[in-house]
Structure formats: structure tokens, C-alpha cells
Design a protein around this motif. Sequence first.
Motif, short mmCIF file in Angstrom:
data_model
loop_
_atom_site.label_atom_id
_atom_site.label_comp_id
_atom_site.label_asym_id
_atom_site.label_seq_id
_atom_site.Cartn_x
_atom_site.Cartn_y
_atom_site.Cartn_z
N LEU A 1 0.86 -1.18 0.00
CA LEU A 1 0.00 0.00 0.00
C LEU A 1 0.90 1.23 0.00
O LEU A 1 1.81 1.34 0.82
CB LEU A 1 -0.89 0.02 1.25
N SER A 2 0.62 2.16 -0.91
CA SER A 2 1.40 3.41 -1.01
C SER A 2 0.48 4.60 -0.80
O SER A 2 -0.58 4.68 -1.42
CB SER A 2 2.07 3.53 -2.38
N LEU A 3 0.89 5.53 0.06
CA LEU A 3 0.14 6.76 0.31
C LEU A 3 1.11 7.94 0.29
O LEU A 3 2.24 7.82 0.78
CB LEU A 3 -0.57 6.71 1.67
N GLY A 4 0.67 9.06 -0.27
CA GLY A 4 1.52 10.24 -0.33
C GLY A 4 0.71 11.52 -0.24
O GLY A 4 -0.47 11.55 -0.56
N ALA A 5 1.38 12.58 0.21
CA ALA A 5 0.75 13.90 0.29
C ALA A 5 1.81 14.96 0.04
O ALA A 5 3.00 14.76 0.33
CB ALA A 5 0.11 14.12 1.65
N ARG A 6 1.37 16.08 -0.55
CA ARG A 6 2.27 17.20 -0.83
C ARG A 6 1.49 18.50 -0.66
O ARG A 6 0.33 18.60 -1.05
CB ARG A 6 2.82 17.11 -2.25
N LEU B 1 -2.02 0.66 -4.73
CA LEU B 1 -1.94 -0.71 -4.23
C LEU B 1 -1.28 -1.54 -5.32
O LEU B 1 -1.65 -1.46 -6.50
CB LEU B 1 -3.35 -1.23 -3.94
N SER B 2 -0.27 -2.31 -4.93
CA SER B 2 0.40 -3.17 -5.92
C SER B 2 0.43 -4.61 -5.43
O SER B 2 0.46 -4.87 -4.22
CB SER B 2 1.83 -2.67 -6.19
N TYR B 3 0.42 -5.51 -6.39
CA TYR B 3 0.47 -6.94 -6.10
C TYR B 3 1.57 -7.56 -6.95
O TYR B 3 1.53 -7.51 -8.18
CB TYR B 3 -0.88 -7.59 -6.43
N HIS C 1 7.44 -9.38 -11.72
CA HIS C 1 6.20 -8.86 -12.29
C HIS C 1 5.23 -8.45 -11.19
O HIS C 1 5.11 -9.10 -10.16
CB HIS C 1 5.52 -9.92 -13.16
N GLN C 2 4.51 -7.36 -11.48
CA GLN C 2 3.48 -6.91 -10.55
C GLN C 2 2.38 -6.18 -11.32
O GLN C 2 2.58 -5.72 -12.43
CB GLN C 2 4.05 -6.00 -9.47
N VAL C 3 1.22 -6.11 -10.72
CA VAL C 3 0.12 -5.29 -11.21
C VAL C 3 -0.16 -4.25 -10.13
O VAL C 3 0.09 -4.49 -8.94
CB VAL C 3 -1.14 -6.11 -11.54
N TYR C 4 -0.67 -3.12 -10.54
CA TYR C 4 -0.92 -2.07 -9.56
C TYR C 4 -2.05 -1.16 -10.02
O TYR C 4 -2.39 -1.11 -11.19
CB TYR C 4 0.34 -1.24 -9.30
N VAL C 5 -2.60 -0.44 -9.06
CA VAL C 5 -3.58 0.59 -9.33
C VAL C 5 -3.16 1.81 -8.48
O VAL C 5 -2.81 1.66 -7.31
CB VAL C 5 -5.03 0.13 -9.01
N ASN C 6 -3.14 2.96 -9.13
CA ASN C 6 -2.75 4.21 -8.46
C ASN C 6 -3.73 5.31 -8.80
O ASN C 6 -4.29 5.32 -9.91
CB ASN C 6 -1.36 4.67 -8.91
N THR C 7 -3.90 6.24 -7.90
CA THR C 7 -4.68 7.44 -8.17
C THR C 7 -3.98 8.60 -7.47
O THR C 7 -3.25 8.40 -6.49
CB THR C 7 -6.15 7.30 -7.69
N GLY C 8 -4.20 9.78 -7.99
CA GLY C 8 -3.56 10.94 -7.36
C GLY C 8 -4.07 12.24 -7.94
O GLY C 8 -4.76 12.27 -8.97
N THR C 9 -3.74 13.30 -7.26
CA THR C 9 -4.04 14.65 -7.71
C THR C 9 -2.72 15.40 -7.86
O THR C 9 -1.70 14.98 -7.32
CB THR C 9 -4.94 15.40 -6.72
#
Length: 172
Positions: A89-94, A127-129, A135-143
Motif C-alpha cells: 500500500l502506497s500513500l503520499g501527500a504534498r 496498491l500493488s500486487y 512482475h506486478q500489477v498495480y492501481v494508483n490514483t492521485g491529484t
Amino acid sequence: MPYVGDSRIGYQRDYLGASAEYHHEISLGNLPLSYITGVDVARQDDERFRNDVNGQGVVGEQLAEETQTATSAGVFAQGDLALTEQVTLSLGARFDSVELEVDDRYLSDGDQSGKQTFNEWSGSAGLSYRYRPQHQVYVNTGTAFETPTFSEFANPAGAGSTPRYRRKSLEP
């Protein structure tokens, strides 16, 4: 060669910037967490002028003289938490603060000086698997916050030395 009209532009630019980052790995309970925090600061000053050009290509009357200053500061953090050996799980803020300022020194058409400040938050989550070691699959979202340029601003009256595009006005 500049085209006919107010097309002869010149400038002297000074830029200064710095950034710092801190990387660290810890355990959150029994889950490994790697994170990064940091700060970015920058300042750019442009001494700008503009002159008229006649039909014969001769540079003529001065139409603008100003200093455009952009100052920015940003702080950020991002963490990657390994939920399992395969799932992260990846989370970020700026947070960014950007001030754009025009100091008009060509006052025959009035003082067109002004400034605008932007304070903006951006975030990301993913989130990555890892289904195989390579090899991995992932889904990311951001602003994200895209800093406007000086050419995207205009004097509300439509005159003077500030750029003539109409996205937002500089505050007096």
C-alpha cells in the motif's frame, strides 16, 4: 526576426532552488514501512522588457518593463507499507505554496503590478500486487497542482504591461 507589433521581448533570468529528502525504514507493528519526506524551495526572477517593431523590422518604442518573480515552497511525504510479501500500500501527500508577482516599472500606462498566491494540497494512493518476482500489477490514483505561468495572467482592465491572457487576474 520579431514580427510586426509588440513582439521584441528580452529578459535576464536568475534562478535559485534547493531540495532535501529524508528516507527511512521502520516497522509498523510487524509490517515493514519505508517512507520519504522532503522539502523543495525555489525562486526565479525575470527582468523583462518589450518593444514595438514596425513593418520594416525596426525596433521602436518601449512598451513594457517589469520584474516577474515566482517563489515556491513545497513539503511532501510518501510511505510504502508492505501488507504482505506480495501486496504493498502506497500513500503520499504534498503541500505547495507558490507566489507569482509582477513589479511594473513602465508606468506611462499605469501601474500594472500585482501578485497572486496559490496554496494547494495534492495526494496519491496506490496498491500493488507482486505475482512473480519480476512482475506486478498495480492501481494508483492521485491529484496534482500545475503551477500557472505568468503568460496565463492578465490585467483585468486589459491594458498595461502584464501578459494579456485571461486565465486569472493578478491581485493589485
